[in-house]
Each structure stands twice: as C-alpha cells, then as structure tokens.
Scaffold this motif. Structure first.
Motif, PDB file in Angstrom:
ATOM      1  N   ARG A  69      26.715  -9.512  30.212  1.00  0.00           N
ATOM      2  CA  ARG A  69      25.740  -8.642  29.548  1.00  0.00           C
ATOM      3  C   ARG A  69      26.449  -7.713  28.560  1.00  0.00           C
ATOM      4  NH1 ARG A  69      21.738  -5.655  33.455  1.00  0.00           N
ATOM      5  NH2 ARG A  69      20.597  -5.488  31.473  1.00  0.00           N
ATOM      6  N   VAL A  70      26.231  -7.960  27.292  1.00  0.00           N
ATOM      7  CA  VAL A  70      26.815  -7.107  26.253  1.00  0.00           C
ATOM      8  C   VAL A  70      26.215  -5.706  26.354  1.00  0.00           C
ATOM      9  CG1 VAL A  70      26.962  -6.707  23.763  1.00  0.00           C
ATOM     10  CG2 VAL A  70      27.277  -9.015  24.685  1.00  0.00           C
ATOM     11  N   GLY A  71      27.071  -4.720  26.359  1.00  0.00           N
ATOM     12  CA  GLY A  71      26.616  -3.334  26.426  1.00  0.00           C
ATOM     13  C   GLY A  71      26.922  -2.662  27.748  1.00  0.00           C
ATOM     14  N   MET A  72      27.037  -3.423  28.809  1.00  0.00           N
ATOM     15  CA  MET A  72      27.231  -2.827  30.134  1.00  0.00           C
ATOM     16  C   MET A  72      28.588  -2.135  30.243  1.00  0.00           C
ATOM     17  SD  MET A  72      26.926  -4.577  33.934  1.00  0.00           S
ATOM     18  CE  MET A  72      25.144  -4.699  33.825  1.00  0.00           C
ATOM     19  N   GLY A  73      29.666  -2.860  29.940  1.00  0.00           N
ATOM     20  CA  GLY A  73      30.997  -2.270  30.027  1.00  0.00           C
ATOM     21  C   GLY A  73      31.207  -1.204  28.972  1.00  0.00           C
ATOM     22  N   GLU A  74      30.681  -1.445  27.768  1.00  0.00           N
ATOM     23  CA  GLU A  74      30.825  -0.489  26.674  1.00  0.00           C
ATOM     24  C   GLU A  74      30.098   0.822  26.992  1.00  0.00           C
ATOM     25  OE1 GLU A  74      31.150  -4.677  25.303  1.00  0.00           O
ATOM     26  OE2 GLU A  74      29.680  -3.565  26.486  1.00  0.00           O
ATOM     27  N   ARG A  75      28.931   0.699  27.561  1.00  0.00           N
ATOM     28  CA  ARG A  75      28.143   1.882  27.916  1.00  0.00           C
ATOM     29  C   ARG A  75      28.840   2.707  28.988  1.00  0.00           C
ATOM     30  NH1 ARG A  75      23.891   2.682  31.671  1.00  0.00           N
ATOM     31  NH2 ARG A  75      22.269   4.137  30.975  1.00  0.00           N
ATOM     32  N   SER A  76      29.381   2.023  29.991  1.00  0.00           N
ATOM     33  CA  SER A  76      30.076   2.707  31.079  1.00  0.00           C
ATOM     34  C   SER A  76      31.308   3.450  30.572  1.00  0.00           C
ATOM     35  CB  SER A  76      30.474   1.697  32.159  1.00  0.00           C
ATOM     36  OG  SER A  76      31.189   2.320  33.193  1.00  0.00           O
ATOM     37  N   LYS A  77      32.098   2.789  29.704  1.00  0.00           N
ATOM     38  CA  LYS A  77      33.309   3.406  29.165  1.00  0.00           C
ATOM     39  C   LYS A  77      32.968   4.578  28.249  1.00  0.00           C
ATOM     40  CE  LYS A  77      37.717   3.739  28.174  1.00  0.00           C
ATOM     41  NZ  LYS A  77      38.711   4.203  29.171  1.00  0.00           N
ATOM     42  N   CYS A  78      31.971   4.398  27.420  1.00  0.00           N
ATOM     43  CA  CYS A  78      31.563   5.451  26.497  1.00  0.00           C
ATOM     44  C   CYS A  78      31.045   6.674  27.262  1.00  0.00           C
ATOM     45  CB  CYS A  78      30.475   4.920  25.561  1.00  0.00           C
ATOM     46  SG  CYS A  78      29.990   6.087  24.284  1.00  0.00           S
ATOM     47  N   LYS A  79      30.253   6.433  28.293  1.00  0.00           N
ATOM     48  CA  LYS A  79      29.736   7.531  29.111  1.00  0.00           C
ATOM     49  C   LYS A  79      30.876   8.312  29.748  1.00  0.00           C
ATOM     50  CE  LYS A  79      26.594   8.464  32.985  1.00  0.00           C
ATOM     51  NZ  LYS A  79      25.633   7.873  33.959  1.00  0.00           N
ATOM     52  N   LYS A  80      31.892   7.600  30.228  1.00  0.00           N
ATOM     53  CA  LYS A  80      33.036   8.267  30.851  1.00  0.00           C
ATOM     54  C   LYS A  80      33.772   9.151  29.836  1.00  0.00           C
ATOM     55  CE  LYS A  80      37.050   7.435  33.819  1.00  0.00           C
ATOM     56  NZ  LYS A  80      37.863   8.508  33.182  1.00  0.00           N
ATOM     57  N   LEU A  81      33.950   8.649  28.613  1.00  0.00           N
ATOM     58  CA  LEU A  81      34.616   9.430  27.575  1.00  0.00           C
ATOM     59  C   LEU A  81      33.815  10.676  27.212  1.00  0.00           C
ATOM     60  CD1 LEU A  81      35.976   6.673  25.155  1.00  0.00           C
ATOM     61  CD2 LEU A  81      37.338   8.302  26.472  1.00  0.00           C
ATOM     62  N   LEU A  82      32.520  10.501  27.049  1.00  0.00           N
ATOM     63  CA  LEU A  82      31.663  11.640  26.705  1.00  0.00           C
ATOM     64  C   LEU A  82      31.677  12.706  27.802  1.00  0.00           C
ATOM     65  CD1 LEU A  82      28.615   9.775  25.121  1.00  0.00           C
ATOM     66  CD2 LEU A  82      29.995  11.518  23.980  1.00  0.00           C
ATOM     67  N   THR A  83      31.681  12.254  29.040  1.00  0.00           N
ATOM     68  CA  THR A  83      31.699  13.191  30.164  1.00  0.00           C
ATOM     69  C   THR A  83      33.038  13.887  30.281  1.00  0.00           C
ATOM     70  OG1 THR A  83      30.070  11.852  31.362  1.00  0.00           O
ATOM     71  CG2 THR A  83      31.360  13.437  32.653  1.00  0.00           C
ATOM     72  N   ASP A  84      34.122  13.101  30.206  1.00  0.00           N
ATOM     73  CA  ASP A  84      35.464  13.659  30.379  1.00  0.00           C
ATOM     74  C   ASP A  84      35.867  14.578  29.224  1.00  0.00           C
ATOM     75  OD1 ASP A  84      35.612  12.212  32.695  1.00  0.00           O
ATOM     76  OD2 ASP A  84      36.965  10.676  31.916  1.00  0.00           O
ATOM     77  N   LEU A  85      35.530  14.185  28.005  1.00  0.00           N
ATOM     78  CA  LEU A  85      35.972  14.937  26.828  1.00  0.00           C
ATOM     79  C   LEU A  85      35.071  16.107  26.474  1.00  0.00           C
ATOM     80  CD1 LEU A  85      36.996  11.917  24.610  1.00  0.00           C
ATOM     81  CD2 LEU A  85      38.554  13.651  25.487  1.00  0.00           C
ATOM     82  N   TYR A  86      33.759  15.935  26.723  1.00  0.00           N
ATOM     83  CA  TYR A  86      32.812  16.933  26.246  1.00  0.00           C
ATOM     84  C   TYR A  86      31.954  17.562  27.354  1.00  0.00           C
ATOM     85  CZ  TYR A  86      34.051  14.477  21.937  1.00  0.00           C
ATOM     86  OH  TYR A  86      34.744  13.888  20.913  1.00  0.00           O
ATOM     87  N   GLY A  87      32.118  17.081  28.572  1.00  0.00           N
ATOM     88  CA  GLY A  87      31.365  17.662  29.676  1.00  0.00           C
ATOM     89  C   GLY A  87      29.880  17.366  29.646  1.00  0.00           C
ATOM     90  N   ILE A  88      29.476  16.246  29.057  1.00  0.00           N
ATOM     91  CA  ILE A  88      28.056  15.902  28.961  1.00  0.00           C
ATOM     92  C   ILE A  88      27.488  15.623  30.352  1.00  0.00           C
ATOM     93  CG2 ILE A  88      26.414  14.249  27.997  1.00  0.00           C
ATOM     94  CD1 ILE A  88      27.717  16.142  25.952  1.00  0.00           C
ATOM     95  N   SER A  89      26.297  16.140  30.605  1.00  0.00           N
ATOM     96  CA  SER A  89      25.677  16.045  31.932  1.00  0.00           C
ATOM     97  C   SER A  89      24.992  14.702  32.148  1.00  0.00           C
ATOM     98  CB  SER A  89      24.648  17.166  32.102  1.00  0.00           C
ATOM     99  OG  SER A  89      23.522  16.940  31.263  1.00  0.00           O
ATOM    100  N   ASP A  90      24.770  14.352  33.422  1.00  0.00           N
ATOM    101  CA  ASP A  90      24.072  13.113  33.755  1.00  0.00           C
ATOM    102  C   ASP A  90      22.654  13.103  33.204  1.00  0.00           C
ATOM    103  OD1 ASP A  90      26.222  12.006  35.073  1.00  0.00           O
ATOM    104  OD2 ASP A  90      25.580  12.662  37.072  1.00  0.00           O
ATOM    105  N   ASN A  91      22.012  14.266  33.191  1.00  0.00           N
ATOM    106  CA  ASN A  91      20.642  14.342  32.710  1.00  0.00           C
ATOM    107  C   ASN A  91      20.547  13.983  31.224  1.00  0.00           C
ATOM    108  OD1 ASN A  91      17.779  15.240  33.304  1.00  0.00           O
ATOM    109  ND2 ASN A  91      18.247  16.550  31.566  1.00  0.00           N
ATOM    110  N   PHE A  92      21.590  14.296  30.470  1.00  0.00           N
ATOM    111  CA  PHE A  92      21.617  13.970  29.043  1.00  0.00           C
ATOM    112  C   PHE A  92      21.475  12.454  28.856  1.00  0.00           C
ATOM    113  CE2 PHE A  92      23.607  12.961  25.020  1.00  0.00           C
ATOM    114  CZ  PHE A  92      23.273  14.013  24.177  1.00  0.00           C
ATOM    115  N   TYR A  93      22.242  11.688  29.611  1.00  0.00           N
ATOM    116  CA  TYR A  93      22.184  10.223  29.502  1.00  0.00           C
ATOM    117  C   TYR A  93      20.831   9.684  29.969  1.00  0.00           C
ATOM    118  CZ  TYR A  93      27.247  11.057  29.482  1.00  0.00           C
ATOM    119  OH  TYR A  93      28.504  11.532  29.203  1.00  0.00           O
ATOM    120  N   LYS A  94      20.300  10.260  31.038  1.00  0.00           N
ATOM    121  CA  LYS A  94      19.008   9.806  31.553  1.00  0.00           C
ATOM    122  C   LYS A  94      17.912   9.949  30.510  1.00  0.00           C
ATOM    123  CE  LYS A  94      20.058  10.858  36.404  1.00  0.00           C
ATOM    124  NZ  LYS A  94      19.746  11.749  37.556  1.00  0.00           N
TER     125      LYS A  94
END
Length: 205
Positions: A66-91
């Motif tokens: 499934r294209v997008g699954m691994g990319e989405r997971s990695k991108c979310k981790k970067l956004l969270t680790d680097l910028y402190g983005i909350s889970d609710n933001f992604y939801k």
C-alpha cells in the motif's frame, strides 16, 4: 549531512535553517499526500511528487503493498519529533481528507482550498501579531497565548476596523467549515509556523 538534511537538499553551513518553516510545510504536504494515497488507494506516484521524493530520499519501503502507509508513518514521526505536533492534529487532517476527497477528481480542488485557507490565515495572523519585533522566541508560553488569541479573533470576531481583514476573515471561516478543522487545530498550525518563522535568519540586504 543527516538524512533529514538530505531530503530537503540543504546544509546547515549554507546559512539555511534545516527544519524551518519551508521544511515544516514540505512535511505537511507529504503527510497530506500519503494520507490521500492511502485513503483513495492511489499507487501512481506522479500524483504525489513530494511524497515520491520523500520515499526515494529516505529509502522508505512500501508496506503491505500500500503506497502511502510507510511514508505517512515516517512523516508523522518526523513532524512529532521535530515540531511536537499532537495526535489530534493528524486525526483532523485524516477526517478532513475523508470528508472532502471521495475520488481522485477531488484532490486538486482540495489542495487549492487548503492552500487558500493557509495563505489567508497566515497573512491575517502575521498582520495581527506583528510578531517579528515584539515577543522573543524564548517566551514560548506568551507567544502561544497571543497566537491563540489571534486565531480566536480571526475565527470569531465580528467587528473589524479594517474592512479588508473582515472580508478575509469571513473567507477563512468558510474554508475552515469546509475543511472541518477545529479552532484548536488552527491554533496549533499557526503557532507552529509563527514560532518557526521567528527563528529564521534575517534575509541579507
């Protein structure tokens, strides 16, 4: 050079801050594109150029075919680790995409709508805050407070002295309703960009 620096094609010694506003917005686009690819089952990378570059540069394998699954997971981790983005933001991003994108034909219109919303929102917020010369970056709590207040005014205030701002705020509220983002989401988005922009080096004269 770090993998993150490689993705953005920058070096700290170039005088450009890796992980700044431009890079944050690039990761936001990657997250949107990866979520759209998953939601609509699109495997053709030509529809998602930022995600394709992200995948290729960071050597992200395709998960479960499934294209997008691994990319989405990695991108979310970067956004969270680097910028402190909350889970609710992604939801809220995920819910907005499900609401507005029923087929591939909806994707371009959705991105145009988000771009218009983002540009108008940040223009008015910057105008109201005049943050460049006012609050030092290390007063994070104070900066967050004034950013949140500005967003509350943009989304709720009825009386404006400036007719242009009033009309732009009305348009922003229409975008917000269509996209389905809460005031809290908008506050997090604006604060992140404003706080990053304050750390950007001043342009050379």
């Amino acid at each position: 050079m770090s993998i993150f620096s490689k993705f953005f094609g920058k070096k700290e010694e170039d005088g450009v801050k890796v992980g700044g506003v431009e890079d944050f917005m690039t990761l936001i686009r990657v997250y949107y594109q990866a979520t759209l690819a998953l939601h609509l089952g699109i495997s053709n990378m030509k529809f998602f150029p930022d995600m394709a570059t992200f995948k290729r540069t960071l050597n992200i394998p395709t998960q479960n075919n499934r294209v997008g699954m691994g990319e989405r997971s990695k991108c979310k981790k970067l956004l969270t680790d680097l910028y402190g983005i909350s889970d609710n933001f992604y939801k809220e991003v995920d819910e907005s995409i499900k609401k507005n994108c029923k087929s591939i034909n909806d994707v371009n219109g959705f991105f145009v709508m988000f771009q218009g919303f983002s540009q108008d929102l940040l223009m008015v917020a910057g105008n109201l805050l005049q943050w460049k010369s006012r609050i030092p970056s290390f007063f994070k709590g104070m900066l967050r407070s004034v950013c949140d207040k500005a967003v509350t005014d943009i989304l709720n205030k009825k009386d404006w002295d400036d007719e242009g701002i009033r009309k732009t705020c009305f348009g922003i509220r229409k975008y917000q309703k269509k996209l389905g983002y809460t005031e809290k989401w908008v506050q997090e988005y604006v604060f992140t960009i404003i706080s990053l922009a304050k750390k950007e080096p001043k342009p050379k004269s």
